[in-house]
Motif scaffolding. Structure first.
Motif, PDB file in Angstrom:
ATOM      1  N   LYS A 242      54.442  54.110  43.581  1.00 45.77           N
ATOM      2  CA  LYS A 242      54.143  55.185  44.529  1.00 45.77           C
ATOM      3  C   LYS A 242      53.590  56.408  43.815  1.00 45.77           C
ATOM      4  CE  LYS A 242      57.617  53.652  47.847  1.00 45.77           C
ATOM      5  NZ  LYS A 242      58.861  54.000  48.590  1.00 45.77           N
ATOM      6  N   GLY A 243      54.191  56.714  42.652  1.00 44.87           N
ATOM      7  CA  GLY A 243      53.638  57.748  41.793  1.00 44.87           C
ATOM      8  C   GLY A 243      53.593  59.138  42.381  1.00 44.87           C
ATOM      9  N   ARG A 244      54.784  59.644  42.779  1.00 46.54           N
ATOM     10  CA  ARG A 244      54.783  60.955  43.429  1.00 46.54           C
ATOM     11  C   ARG A 244      55.546  62.032  42.675  1.00 46.54           C
ATOM     12  NH1 ARG A 244      55.360  58.388  49.378  1.00 46.54           N
ATOM     13  NH2 ARG A 244      57.437  57.860  48.623  1.00 46.54           N
ATOM     14  N   GLY A 245      56.185  61.732  41.543  1.00 47.56           N
ATOM     15  CA  GLY A 245      56.961  62.755  40.868  1.00 47.56           C
ATOM     16  C   GLY A 245      57.204  62.451  39.406  1.00 47.56           C
ATOM     17  N   ILE A 246      57.641  63.476  38.666  1.00 47.63           N
ATOM     18  CA  ILE A 246      57.986  63.369  37.246  1.00 47.63           C
ATOM     19  C   ILE A 246      59.500  63.445  37.133  1.00 47.63           C
ATOM     20  CG2 ILE A 246      57.752  64.446  34.975  1.00 47.63           C
ATOM     21  CD1 ILE A 246      55.021  65.495  35.900  1.00 47.63           C
ATOM     22  N   MET A 247      60.103  62.528  36.394  1.00 43.53           N
ATOM     23  CA  MET A 247      61.555  62.414  36.435  1.00 43.53           C
ATOM     24  C   MET A 247      62.166  62.111  35.071  1.00 43.53           C
ATOM     25  SD  MET A 247      61.972  58.623  38.115  1.00 43.53           S
ATOM     26  CE  MET A 247      63.533  58.226  37.332  1.00 43.53           C
ATOM     27  N   ILE A 248      63.460  62.434  34.976  1.00 43.62           N
ATOM     28  CA  ILE A 248      64.319  62.062  33.855  1.00 43.62           C
ATOM     29  C   ILE A 248      65.545  61.391  34.456  1.00 43.62           C
ATOM     30  CG2 ILE A 248      65.755  62.881  31.941  1.00 43.62           C
ATOM     31  CD1 ILE A 248      63.928  65.303  31.699  1.00 43.62           C
ATOM     32  N   ALA A 316      55.898  59.022  39.099  1.00 44.63           N
ATOM     33  CA  ALA A 316      54.540  59.009  38.563  1.00 44.63           C
ATOM     34  C   ALA A 316      54.561  58.993  37.044  1.00 44.63           C
ATOM     35  CB  ALA A 316      53.773  60.229  39.056  1.00 44.63           C
ATOM     36  N   CYS A 317      55.613  59.581  36.476  1.00 43.06           N
ATOM     37  CA  CYS A 317      55.754  59.679  35.019  1.00 43.06           C
ATOM     38  C   CYS A 317      57.233  59.833  34.708  1.00 43.06           C
ATOM     39  CB  CYS A 317      54.955  60.878  34.496  1.00 43.06           C
ATOM     40  SG  CYS A 317      55.078  61.140  32.715  1.00 43.06           S
ATOM     41  N   ILE A 318      57.700  59.167  33.671  1.00 49.23           N
ATOM     42  CA  ILE A 318      59.106  59.239  33.269  1.00 49.23           C
ATOM     43  C   ILE A 318      59.191  59.875  31.896  1.00 49.23           C
ATOM     44  CG2 ILE A 318      61.199  57.913  32.779  1.00 49.23           C
ATOM     45  CD1 ILE A 318      60.129  55.785  34.706  1.00 49.23           C
ATOM     46  N   LEU A 319      60.115  60.824  31.748  1.00 51.63           N
ATOM     47  CA  LEU A 319      60.296  61.542  30.486  1.00 51.63           C
ATOM     48  C   LEU A 319      61.498  60.984  29.737  1.00 51.63           C
ATOM     49  CD1 LEU A 319      59.813  65.219  31.760  1.00 51.63           C
ATOM     50  CD2 LEU A 319      58.071  63.517  31.164  1.00 51.63           C
ATOM     51  N   LEU A 320      61.340  60.812  28.427  1.00 49.16           N
ATOM     52  CA  LEU A 320      62.427  60.391  27.539  1.00 49.16           C
ATOM     53  C   LEU A 320      62.512  61.386  26.381  1.00 49.16           C
ATOM     54  CD1 LEU A 320      61.597  56.565  27.416  1.00 49.16           C
ATOM     55  CD2 LEU A 320      63.433  57.645  28.736  1.00 49.16           C
ATOM     56  N   LYS A 331      68.588  53.388  29.240  1.00 52.51           N
ATOM     57  CA  LYS A 331      67.690  54.100  30.148  1.00 52.51           C
ATOM     58  C   LYS A 331      66.242  53.975  29.692  1.00 52.51           C
ATOM     59  CE  LYS A 331      70.766  55.405  33.045  1.00 52.51           C
ATOM     60  NZ  LYS A 331      70.829  54.669  34.333  1.00 52.51           N
ATOM     61  N   ALA A 332      66.020  53.885  28.397  1.00 51.20           N
ATOM     62  CA  ALA A 332      64.659  53.665  27.903  1.00 51.20           C
ATOM     63  C   ALA A 332      64.158  52.280  28.307  1.00 51.20           C
ATOM     64  CB  ALA A 332      64.600  53.831  26.392  1.00 51.20           C
ATOM     65  N   VAL A 333      65.040  51.270  28.269  1.00 50.05           N
ATOM     66  CA  VAL A 333      64.649  49.928  28.692  1.00 50.05           C
ATOM     67  C   VAL A 333      64.323  49.919  30.186  1.00 50.05           C
ATOM     68  CG1 VAL A 333      65.378  47.523  28.895  1.00 50.05           C
ATOM     69  CG2 VAL A 333      66.011  48.842  26.872  1.00 50.05           C
ATOM     70  N   GLU A 334      65.129  50.616  30.983  1.00 49.19           N
ATOM     71  CA  GLU A 334      64.817  50.734  32.411  1.00 49.19           C
ATOM     72  C   GLU A 334      63.438  51.345  32.615  1.00 49.19           C
ATOM     73  OE1 GLU A 334      69.197  51.215  34.543  1.00 49.19           O
ATOM     74  OE2 GLU A 334      67.878  52.947  34.367  1.00 49.19           O
ATOM     75  N   ALA A 335      63.147  52.388  31.851  1.00 41.46           N
ATOM     76  CA  ALA A 335      61.840  53.037  31.964  1.00 41.46           C
ATOM     77  C   ALA A 335      60.720  52.071  31.591  1.00 41.46           C
ATOM     78  CB  ALA A 335      61.801  54.279  31.082  1.00 41.46           C
ATOM     79  N   LEU A 336      60.929  51.246  30.565  1.00 39.12           N
ATOM     80  CA  LEU A 336      59.929  50.235  30.201  1.00 39.12           C
ATOM     81  C   LEU A 336      59.652  49.298  31.372  1.00 39.12           C
ATOM     82  CD1 LEU A 336      61.119  49.099  26.638  1.00 39.12           C
ATOM     83  CD2 LEU A 336      59.245  50.661  27.149  1.00 39.12           C
ATOM     84  N   SER A 337      60.721  48.873  32.047  1.00 41.62           N
ATOM     85  CA  SER A 337      60.557  47.886  33.117  1.00 41.62           C
ATOM     86  C   SER A 337      59.820  48.455  34.310  1.00 41.62           C
ATOM     87  CB  SER A 337      61.921  47.346  33.549  1.00 41.62           C
ATOM     88  OG  SER A 337      62.629  48.287  34.339  1.00 41.62           O
ATOM     89  N   SER A 338      59.839  49.774  34.491  1.00 37.48           N
ATOM     90  CA  SER A 338      59.148  50.392  35.625  1.00 37.48           C
ATOM     91  C   SER A 338      57.639  50.316  35.485  1.00 37.48           C
ATOM     92  CB  SER A 338      59.563  51.856  35.763  1.00 37.48           C
ATOM     93  OG  SER A 338      58.937  52.660  34.762  1.00 37.48           O
ATOM     94  N   GLY A 339      57.158  50.184  34.250  1.00 41.10           N
ATOM     95  CA  GLY A 339      55.723  50.158  34.001  1.00 41.10           C
ATOM     96  C   GLY A 339      55.038  51.500  34.122  1.00 41.10           C
ATOM     97  N   ALA A 340      55.811  52.559  34.335  1.00 44.03           N
ATOM     98  CA  ALA A 340      55.232  53.889  34.544  1.00 44.03           C
ATOM     99  C   ALA A 340      54.735  54.489  33.236  1.00 44.03           C
ATOM    100  CB  ALA A 340      56.289  54.820  35.148  1.00 44.03           C
TER     101      ALA A 340
END
Length: 437
Positions: A242-248, A316-320, A331-340
Motif C-alpha cells: 500500500k505504501g502510505r507511511g514511514i514506520m519503526i 512505504a518505508c521501514i526504519l531500522l 524485527k529486522a527479519v520481519e522487515a526483510l519479509s515485507s519487501g519494503a
C-alpha cells in the motif's frame, strides 16, 4: 485454568514428515510481544510441519501463582497464535520466595546484579506442570540456558535429547540491563554471569545458535560441546504494497531503548517535517526510562497493536535505526519479509551473514546526519509517489525466502533433530520399527 491444563489446537501437521510419531516439547520463557516469542511460534510450526506433536511449556521468569493468576492472564491473552498441540505453564511459586536456600543462592546474587544465577534458581523451584508427566517426550527444545533445570527434570528416565537454543549470550543483555537497574556492590561481572550461562548451556546434547557471531563465540567458549547454526524463521508479514507511511517497529528492551533514544535525539531533529510512526511496546520502555523524551515525541508512539500485519502492509518505508544490541534482530527479519524499502544501520543486520550493502532496496547510513538525509529523501519520494513497490521480488524478500522462511527453518531443524533422535533410539528399537509391515 490450572498450571497443568493443556490448551489444545488443531493446526495441520505433515503426517509423513521425518518426525512423524514423535513428541517435541518446546520449553521457553513466558514472554510475548518480542523477538524471542516469534521464534517460539516458528519452532512450534516447524516441528508440526515435520510431522511431530509439538507441545509448549512456558516458564515464567518471576515468582507467580498458577494461571490465570499473576502475569499469566496477560501472557495467555497475548499468545493465542502459539499453535501448540498442548500448552503447559510452569512458574516458581511465591511461597518459596523466602527459603534460606533461595535467599543465599538467588536473592543475594540478584541484589548484586547477578541475573544469570537468579533465573537459574527460580527455574529450579518451578514444578513440572500437572499432566505433563503423561506426555511421552522424544525431544526437548529448550530456549535460553535458564530453562535447562526444567528441561533436565522433564527428560526423566527416557533421557530424551535436549537442544538448547541460546538466542544470544544472555550475560551481555544482563550487563546492558544492569545499567538501568538498582544494585549494590560488589557488582556481578560479565564473567560471573557468563560462567553460569556456560555451565548450564554445556549440559545440552546440542547447542543451537541463531547467528554467525553467536555460533562462533559459543564454539570458542564451549569447545567440547556440539554446536549448530540455525537461522530462525519468522512468520512473514504482509508485503508492503500500500505504501502510505514511514514506520519503526520495536519491542521494549534496553538495547531498543538506546537505539530509539539515538533516533529521537539525534536523527529526527535533522529530518525536517518527516512523519514517522513508532509501533510496539517500546513506548512503555521510553516512558519508564526517559519520561521527558517520551513526552516530547508521544504523538509518534502508537503502542502495541493487535494487527501489526496491517501496519506492515501500509508501510512505504521501514526504519531500522539500530545502534545497540546483540544477536540477530527478529524485527529486522520481519522487515526483510515485507519487501519494503529500508533505511538502516549495518548493525540491524548483525549475525545474518549477508552483505547488506548489496541489497538494492536497503539504504545504509551509520551516522545521524546521513540517516536523516536518507529519511528526507525517502519522504520526498513517498509524497511524489516514486518509492518502489516491487515488494514481492525485492532483494530483501528474496533473502527472507531463502534463509529465514518457515520452510527453510523446518529443513534446518530436520537436519539436526533426526540424527539426535536416531542416536537416542536403541538399535534394537530402530530395527523393529523398520521391519514393521
Amino acid at each position: 485454568m490450572g498450571s497443568g491444563d493443556a490448551v489444545r489446537t488443531s493446526e495441520e501437521r505433515v503426517a509423513d514428515g521425518p518426525l512423524a510419531g514423535k513428541t517435541v516439547a518446546v520449553i521457553h520463557a513466558a514472554w510475548h510481544s518480542c523477538g524471542s516469542y516469534q521464534v517460539n511460534v516458528s519452532q512450534i510450526y516447524a516441528y508440526k510441519a515435520l510431522g511431530a506433536r509439538a507441545i509448549s511449556v512456558a516458564l515464567m521468569d518471576v515468582p507467580s501463582p498458577p494461571p490465570p493468576g499473576g502475569r499469566w492472564a496477560d501472557y495467555i491473552a497475548a499468545t493465542k497464535d502459539l499453535a501448540a498441540d498442548a500448552r503447559y505453564y510452569a512458574s516458581p511459586p511465591r511461597d518459596g520466595l523466602w527459603t534460606s536456600k533461595l535467599l543465599k543462592d538467588g536473592w543475594w546474587p540478584l541484589i548484586h546484579g547477578d541475573q544469570a544465577r537468579w533465573l537459574i534458581e527460580l527455574a529450579k523451584l518451578a514444578p513440572l506442570p500437572t499432566g505433563l508427566e503423561s506426555e511421552r517426550i522424544d525431544l526437548i527444545h529448550a530456549n535460553h540456558y535458564f530453562t535447562l533445570p526444567l528441561a533436565r527434570r522433564l527428560r526423566g528416565a527416557a533421557k530424551a535429547p535436549i537442544i538448547c537454543e541460546t538466542q544470544d549470550i544472555q550475560a551481555r543483555q544482563y550487563v546492558l540491563r544492569n545499567q538501568s537497574g538498582f544494585f549494590v556492590p560488589p557488582y556481578a561481572s560479565y564473567d560471573d554471569m557468563l560462567a553460569v550461562e556456560l555451565d548450564w548451556t554445556s549440559q545440552a546434547d546440542l547447542c543451537v545458535h541463531l547467528n554467525e557471531e553467536e555460533h562462533r563465540e559459543f564454539g570458542r567458549l564451549l569447545p567440547k560441546a556440539r554446536h549448530a547454526l540455525v537461522y530462525p524463521a519468522v512468520a512473514p508479514v504482509p508485503l508492503s504494497e500500500k505504501g502510505r507511511g514511514i514506520m519503526i517497529v520495536a519491542s521494549d528492551n534496553y538495547a531498543n531503548f538506546v537505539s530509539m533514544r539515538w533516533f529521537l535525539n539525534e536523527v529526527l531533529p535533522l529530518a525536517g517535517d518527516v512523519a514517522v510512526s513508532i509501533y510496539g511496546n517500546i513506548d512503555v520502555g521510553v516512558k519508564n526510562r526517559d519520561r521527558a523524551l517520551y513526552e516530547a515525541h508521544r504523538a509518534l508512539f502508537k503502542g502495541r497493536i493487535a494487527d501489526l500485519g496491517a501496519v506492515y502492509a501500509d508501510a512505504a518505508c521501514i526504519l531500522l535505526p539500530t545502534v545497540e544490541g546483540h544477536g540477530l534482530s527478529i524485527k529486522a527479519v520481519e522487515a526483510l519479509s515485507s519487501g519494503a524499502p529500508l533505511i538502516a544501520t549495518t548493525a540491524a543486520f548483525r549475525g545474518m551473514g549477508v552483505d547488506s550493502s548489496r541489497l538494492a532496496n536497503v539504504t545504509l547510513r551509520e551516522d545521524a546526519p546521513g540517516f536523516a538525509a536518507a529519511l528526507r529523501e525517502n519522504s520526498a519520494k513517498l509524497r511524489a509517489g516514486s518509492l518502489p513497490r516491487d515488494c514481492a521480488t525485492s532483494d530483501t524478500r528474496r533473502l527472507y525466502d531463502a534463509v529465514f522462511s518457515p520452510r527453510a527453518y523446518a529443513d534446518a531443524l530436520a537436519r539436526i533433530a533426526v540424527p539426535l533422535l536416531e542416536r537416542a533410539t536403541p538399535p534394537a528399537s530402530r530395527r523393529a520399527r523398520t521391519e514393521q509391515p
